[in-house]
Design an enzyme around this catalytic site. Structure first.
Site, short mmCIF file in Angstrom:
data_model
loop_
_atom_site.label_atom_id
_atom_site.label_comp_id
_atom_site.label_asym_id
_atom_site.label_seq_id
_atom_site.Cartn_x
_atom_site.Cartn_y
_atom_site.Cartn_z
N HIS A 1 -1.19 -6.36 -3.45
CA HIS A 1 -0.89 -5.23 -2.69
C HIS A 1 -1.19 -5.65 -0.88
CE1 HIS A 1 -0.08 -1.03 -1.33
NE2 HIS A 1 -1.53 -1.04 -1.31
N ASP B 1 4.58 -6.68 -4.58
CA ASP B 1 3.36 -5.56 -4.25
C ASP B 1 3.81 -4.27 -5.41
OD1 ASP B 1 1.96 -3.28 -3.52
OD2 ASP B 1 2.21 -4.03 -1.41
N SER C 1 -0.71 -0.01 3.55
CA SER C 1 -0.49 1.10 2.44
C SER C 1 -0.18 2.63 3.01
CB SER C 1 -1.58 1.16 1.41
OG SER C 1 -1.02 1.76 0.14
#
Length: 549
Positions: free
Chosen positions: A517, A486, A254
């Site tokens: 995610h 995602d 991320s």
């Protein structure tokens, strides 16, 4: 029902009238620091691990900082600012790294960064080096995250890597940015919420943002200009140097992909085996970014609603029409703006609209969390109570059972604004309200307020440093991994990051067709084997390789 586990990492959630000021987000992963022990550096060196490279140089950096040796020792329990958790097991060691507060004036003040590691179980001949992790946010403590997720990376540890992570500057136990105290944060979360609906509420929104920013400046003023992603990348290179590796082997998730991309731009010749999973969109345009975020969360919600009506059947609280579920949820949250739902919280806290939205967002980060969203909606629709969504919101916001908050939201705000202090005025963002509402009846009216960005942040733009990603001269290819479902880092952003970094030869893309995610921690065999081969053996997959179809 399975056990609630931490979300991997997150970006900014929808902004409510108050938490918009706090830019609620990042993840609650956290752990520990502060250690003592023998002066130690890995003495066993296998292929790919050389002694400290002579070409390393840090102009202006004192010999004391450039030549520091890490002192590893037992880890303590996490501090409240890192988050809730217990001390990790004996296989984990902690230390601190001292870095310049201002890398433009490296002979000035310093700050200490909290570190954690687990040594490889491989033989000296098979040791590859250190693999440094950043789990995202920005604002998540890597010192807690790595032990929490350590079992998922066990094959990498057994294959030759020391697993290493850290609290980035401004986060957890590394010169933490703080803004509001716990009691104030709790009190503001109980205020009537929802997006501003008239001029008076817009003025209140602006006033609360200004007050929040003033509190951040009062509590962490001198630190605020220096918590940029670029400075954290510089810290990470000094960490690589102190660990004794000639190149940085890195696994970013991320926001950690943004950090990894910036590192590759600043130190291309020191890029080692690198994986960037759940790739952020590098587009500097805030409108484009927010549109992408909105589309990503709406896609995840649509997938959840379809799953609910098809598989939960009579237990699905929205009935049998997935499309109508969007309107039902929007109406439900609107009702909570007027009448928050009671909970069994011992302090009498209620589920406000803000907290309900945060809980819904939290549940969309993983397909495994959908059951909690179903349970939370069953409570609201069937019994008018809000326990499960409050639990999810607390988890997302880094609030522990004692009512203590980690500093993840304050750190997220500070880091995001240090990277990009821009933002729209209220008059400007009003123009996009209808468009956002058409895209998402539930999220649109909330997320349009994210366009206000860092409007009014107390650090001038000329004191900040925007991230850059071009890395055509990277010493090794950088593997990008993206999940088509995602919600927080939508798939389209990975292609733009690939282009920004220099194309498929620099950054080949591995696509996972799934939900949630990130991709590696879904456990998909194809993804795990491809990533592990890249990290452990240096095998670079062809651009366009896919998994999960």
């Amino acid at each position: 029902m399975s056990t609630l586990t931490p979300a991997r990492a997150r970006r900014t959630p929808p902004r409510s009238r108050r938490v918009l000021a706090a830019v609620a987000g990042a993840l609650a992963l956290l752990a520990v620091t502060a250690c003592s022990g023998d002066d130690e550096r890995p003495r066993e060196r296998g292929p790919g691990v050389e002694s400290r490279p002579a070409e390393d140089s840090y102009p202006g950096l004192s010999e004391e900082l450039a030549g520091q040796r890490l002192r590893w020792g037992p880890c303590e329990a996490p501090t409240p600012l890192q988050g809730e958790g217990t001390a990790p097991g004996e296989e984990w060691q902690c230390s601190t790294l001292t870095v310049p507060l201002d890398w433009d004036q490296p002979d000035g003040g310093t700050i200490d960064l909290a570190l954690i590691r687990s040594r490889t179980t491989a033989s000296a001949e098979d040791r590859v080096g250190s693999l440094v992790f950043n789990f995202g946010g920005p604002g998540g403590s890597g010192v807690l995250s790595l032990p929490q997720f350590g079992t998922e990376y066990q094959e990498l540890r057994e294959g030759g890597f020391d697993l290493v992570s850290f609290d980035p500057r401004g986060v957890g136990d590394s010169a933490p940015v703080t803004c509001l105290d716990d009691a104030t944060t709790d009190a503001e979360a109980q205020e009537p919420g929802g997006p501003p609906e008239n001029a008076a509420e817009e003025r209140e929104f602006t006033r609360e943002n200004e007050e929040y920013y003033a509190a951040c400046e009062a509590n962490a003023g001198e630190l605020l200009p220096h918590v940029t992603t670029a400075n954290t990348a510089r810290d990470m290179d000094l960490l690589r140097h102190a660990l004794g590796d000639d190149r940085l082997h890195y696994f970013g998730i991320s926001y950690g992909t943004q950090l990894g991309g910036v590192y590759a731009h600043l130190f291309p010749e020191r890029v080692g085996r690198t994986v960037l999973d759940a790739v952020v969109d590098p587009t500097p345009d805030r409108l484009a970014q927010t549109r992408l975020d909105l589309e990503g969360f709406q896609l995840a919600l649509d997938h959840y609603l379809q799953h609910c009506v098809e598989f939960e059947r009579q237990d699905c609280p929205i009935g049998s029409d997935a499309e109508a579920g969007n309107g039902l949820l929007a109406d439900l949250v609107e009702q909570l703006e007027e009448t928050p739902a009671p909970t069994s919280d011992p302090n009498g806290r209620r589920l406000t609209a803000d907290l309900a939205m945060t809980g819904i967002i939290a549940s969309l980060y993983s397909e495994e969390s959908w059951e909690y969203l179903t349970q939370g909606l069953q409570e609201l629709f069937w019994t008018s109570t809000g326990d499960t969504l409050l639990l999810l919101a607390d988890f997302y916001n880094g609030r522990d059972a004692q009512g203590r908050y980690s500093n993840q939201n304050a750190a997220l705000t500070a880091i995001r604004c240090a990277d990009d202090p821009s933002g729209m005025s209220i008059a400007e963002l009003r123009e996009y309200r209808e468009e956002f509402m058409e895209t998402s009846p539930l999220f649109g009216e909330w997320m349009v307020w994210g366009l206000s960005g860092c409007e009014g942040w107390p650090v001038p733009a000329d004191q900040t440093e925007r991230p850059r990603y071009a890395a055509e001269d990277a010493a090794e290819p950088i593997l990008l991994v993206a999940n088509t479902g995602d919600p927080a880092t939508p798939y389209a952003g990975a292609g733009r990051m690939q282009e920004a970094m220099g194309g498929p030869e620099v950054a080949p893309l591995l696509t996972y067709h799934g939900e949630g995610h990130s991709a590696y921690t879904t456990g998909d065999t194809c993804v795990v084997n491809t990533v592990n081969a890249h990290l452990l053996e240096g095998t670079v997959p062809q651009d366009g390789h896919t998994c999960g179809e």
